[in-house]
Design a protein around this motif. Structure first.
Motif, PDB file in Angstrom:
ATOM      1  N   PRO A  28     -20.740  42.331  44.786  1.00 20.47           N
ATOM      2  CA  PRO A  28     -21.188  41.338  43.776  1.00 20.47           C
ATOM      3  C   PRO A  28     -19.993  40.653  43.138  1.00 20.47           C
ATOM      4  CG  PRO A  28     -22.278  43.454  43.452  1.00 20.47           C
ATOM      5  CD  PRO A  28     -21.218  43.668  44.467  1.00 20.47           C
ATOM      6  N   LEU A  29     -20.185  39.385  42.785  1.00 23.45           N
ATOM      7  CA  LEU A  29     -19.135  38.664  42.064  1.00 23.45           C
ATOM      8  C   LEU A  29     -18.974  39.259  40.678  1.00 23.45           C
ATOM      9  CD1 LEU A  29     -20.040  34.985  43.027  1.00 23.45           C
ATOM     10  CD2 LEU A  29     -18.082  36.321  43.811  1.00 23.45           C
ATOM     11  N   GLU A  48     -19.786  43.110  51.563  1.00 18.51           N
ATOM     12  CA  GLU A  48     -20.136  42.138  50.527  1.00 18.51           C
ATOM     13  C   GLU A  48     -20.254  42.891  49.217  1.00 18.51           C
ATOM     14  OE1 GLU A  48     -23.491  39.683  51.284  1.00 18.51           O
ATOM     15  OE2 GLU A  48     -22.813  39.120  53.271  1.00 18.51           O
ATOM     16  N   HIS A  94     -25.329  36.634  51.293  1.00 17.15           N
ATOM     17  CA  HIS A  94     -26.192  36.640  50.115  1.00 17.15           C
ATOM     18  C   HIS A  94     -25.543  35.864  48.970  1.00 17.15           C
ATOM     19  CE1 HIS A  94     -27.204  40.271  52.457  1.00 17.15           C
ATOM     20  NE2 HIS A  94     -28.433  39.873  52.201  1.00 17.15           N
ATOM     21  N   ASP A  95     -26.368  35.218  48.147  1.00 19.28           N
ATOM     22  CA  ASP A  95     -25.873  34.491  46.979  1.00 19.28           C
ATOM     23  C   ASP A  95     -25.379  35.479  45.932  1.00 19.28           C
ATOM     24  OD1 ASP A  95     -26.547  32.068  48.105  1.00 19.28           O
ATOM     25  OD2 ASP A  95     -28.543  32.032  47.191  1.00 19.28           O
ATOM     26  N   GLY A  96     -24.300  35.125  45.243  1.00 16.21           N
ATOM     27  CA  GLY A  96     -23.760  35.966  44.190  1.00 16.21           C
ATOM     28  C   GLY A  96     -22.892  37.101  44.694  1.00 16.21           C
ATOM     29  N   PHE A  97     -22.481  37.045  45.949  1.00 18.11           N
ATOM     30  CA  PHE A  97     -21.635  38.086  46.526  1.00 18.11           C
ATOM     31  C   PHE A  97     -20.386  37.455  47.124  1.00 18.11           C
ATOM     32  CE2 PHE A  97     -25.580  40.285  46.218  1.00 18.11           C
ATOM     33  CZ  PHE A  97     -25.267  41.622  46.153  1.00 18.11           C
ATOM     34  N   LYS A  98     -19.337  38.250  47.248  1.00 16.14           N
ATOM     35  CA  LYS A  98     -18.135  37.819  47.955  1.00 16.14           C
ATOM     36  C   LYS A  98     -17.824  38.838  49.032  1.00 16.14           C
ATOM     37  CE  LYS A  98     -14.897  39.992  44.733  1.00 16.14           C
ATOM     38  NZ  LYS A  98     -13.756  39.784  43.857  1.00 16.14           N
TER      39      LYS A  98
END
Length: 71
Positions: A69-70, A67, A53-57
């Motif tokens: 969130p950033l 995963e 997912h976008d915005g996750f690390k």
């Protein structure tokens, strides 16, 4: 007494349509599964998994992968 007749052509068309539907559905399921396996193999060969997912690390250990969130 009249004996009912069976229209075999219509029965065969129905069976053919069902077979084609199942074949197409199976191909879609297999292609989706193959894409996921390929991504997992890429993550294993690189050594570091990537976030889906976008915005996750990704934070991982030998026991789990998560995963978050950033920040």
């Amino acid at each position: 007494m009249k004996i009912p007749t069976v229209n075999l052509r219509s029965k065969m068309r129905s069976a053919g349509a069902i077979f084609i539907f199942i074949a197409i559905l199976s191909a879609l399921v297999l292609s989706t599964g193959c894409a996921q396996v390929t991504q997992q193999q890429n993550n294993l060969t690189n050594g570091t998994p990537e976030a889906v997912h976008d915005g996750f690390k990704v934070v991982s250990s030998p026991f789990f992968t998560a995963e978050i969130p950033l920040a």
